[in-house]
Design a protein around this motif. Sequence first.
Motif, PDB file in Angstrom:
ATOM      1  N   ASP A 148      33.224 -22.559 -10.290  1.00 38.78           N
ATOM      2  CA  ASP A 148      34.233 -21.604 -10.779  1.00 38.78           C
ATOM      3  C   ASP A 148      34.410 -21.794 -12.283  1.00 38.78           C
ATOM      4  O   ASP A 148      34.198 -22.904 -12.796  1.00 38.78           O
ATOM      5  CB  ASP A 148      35.610 -21.891 -10.148  1.00 38.78           C
ATOM      6  N   THR A 198      36.426 -24.754 -12.913  1.00 37.41           N
ATOM      7  CA  THR A 198      35.908 -26.053 -12.460  1.00 37.41           C
ATOM      8  C   THR A 198      34.979 -26.615 -13.529  1.00 37.41           C
ATOM      9  O   THR A 198      34.223 -25.884 -14.159  1.00 37.41           O
ATOM     10  CB  THR A 198      35.154 -25.905 -11.124  1.00 37.41           C
ATOM     11  N   HIS A 249      34.809 -21.083  -3.837  1.00 35.41           N
ATOM     12  CA  HIS A 249      36.129 -21.723  -3.994  1.00 35.41           C
ATOM     13  C   HIS A 249      36.457 -22.691  -2.846  1.00 35.41           C
ATOM     14  O   HIS A 249      37.625 -22.885  -2.513  1.00 35.41           O
ATOM     15  CB  HIS A 249      37.258 -20.689  -4.066  1.00 35.41           C
ATOM     16  N   ILE A 250      35.429 -23.288  -2.245  1.00 34.27           N
ATOM     17  CA  ILE A 250      35.651 -24.010  -0.984  1.00 34.27           C
ATOM     18  C   ILE A 250      36.631 -25.175  -1.142  1.00 34.27           C
ATOM     19  O   ILE A 250      37.516 -25.374  -0.297  1.00 34.27           O
ATOM     20  CB  ILE A 250      34.303 -24.459  -0.349  1.00 34.27           C
ATOM     21  N   VAL A 251      36.507 -25.946  -2.209  1.00 41.64           N
ATOM     22  CA  VAL A 251      37.385 -27.112  -2.360  1.00 41.64           C
ATOM     23  C   VAL A 251      38.819 -26.645  -2.643  1.00 41.64           C
ATOM     24  O   VAL A 251      39.778 -27.151  -2.056  1.00 41.64           O
ATOM     25  CB  VAL A 251      36.877 -28.042  -3.482  1.00 41.64           C
ATOM     26  N   ARG A 252      38.941 -25.654  -3.514  1.00 43.27           N
ATOM     27  CA  ARG A 252      40.284 -25.145  -3.835  1.00 43.27           C
ATOM     28  C   ARG A 252      40.951 -24.577  -2.585  1.00 43.27           C
ATOM     29  O   ARG A 252      42.133 -24.815  -2.330  1.00 43.27           O
ATOM     30  CB  ARG A 252      40.199 -24.042  -4.909  1.00 43.27           C
TER      31      ARG A 252
HETATM   32  N1  URA Z   1      34.722 -25.660  -4.797  1.00 40.12           N
HETATM   33  C1  URA Z   1      35.561 -24.907  -5.533  1.00 40.12           C
HETATM   34  O1  URA Z   1      36.635 -24.554  -5.084  1.00 40.12           O
HETATM   35  N2  URA Z   1      35.171 -24.559  -6.766  1.00 40.12           N
HETATM   36  C2  URA Z   1      34.011 -24.931  -7.316  1.00 40.12           C
HETATM   37  O2  URA Z   1      33.724 -24.568  -8.463  1.00 40.12           O
HETATM   38  C3  URA Z   1      33.163 -25.730  -6.549  1.00 40.12           C
HETATM   39  C4  URA Z   1      33.540 -26.086  -5.291  1.00 40.12           C
END
Ligand code: URA
Length: 244
Positions: free
Chosen positions: A109, A112, A193-196
């Motif tokens: 992102d 990120t 956006h998986i981690v967010r």
């Molecule tokens: N997960 C996220 O939310 N953002 C990234 O840029 C990479 C992984």
Amino acid sequence: MSEEEGVRLQKVMAAAGVGSRRACEDLIAKGRVSVDGVTVREQGMRVDPETAVVRVDDMRINTGTSRVYLALNKPRGMVTAMSDPQGRPTVGDLIEQRTDRLFHVGRLDADTEGLLLLTNDGELSHRLTHPSYEVPKTYFAEVVGPIARDVGRRLKAGVELEDGLARVDEFRLISSSGNRVMLELVLHEGRKHIVRRLLEEVGHPVQRLVRTAIGPVLLGDQRAGKLRPLNAQELAALYAAVGM
Ligand code: URA
């Protein structure tokens, strides 16, 4: 390829950073080198460096001069794209002078930071971004706390997101003071956006997100906005991680 075509194997290996030609001849004599899956013991074999798959102790080396592998520490605010209609800085700006037609492996992102690989090796790129190869990506996340005790367990068990279940492979609490919490997470999938989204879903919105590793390649202390070539060990480990 006729006998006289190609480049001598020890020269190709030395150019790939394995060691001096003499050291490479020793490796060949000891039976530690293979070409296209066959162990080579005689000196003087000629190979096409662009197509031969050369391994030393089963670790593949990059013999082709046309294949390029770079690590970028993407700064916050830079868009993972070759150009941006809104005029924001892009990864493309950093490589526009180059003639080797690089592309980015997956995306981060704009907000990120951290490790992004750039290459012109389509097969490696495909394997690194495909979840079935399960290459782990490590993230440092600063989130709003205080953190509930069972967050790690919930993230590992799997959290239902709007596009299906997602889970982390590893979760570590680095530090927690008041509402400032630092975490390390490892995932092998790369949905947008998986981690967010995962952290938001368990009640801890992300304040800062940094990708610190892709499989065996570490961000380390590489400065933001800087590119560097992967070294021979990193590349061999990356190939191995995706079965190439
Ligand atoms: N997960 C996220 O939310 N953002 C990234 O840029 C990479 C992984």
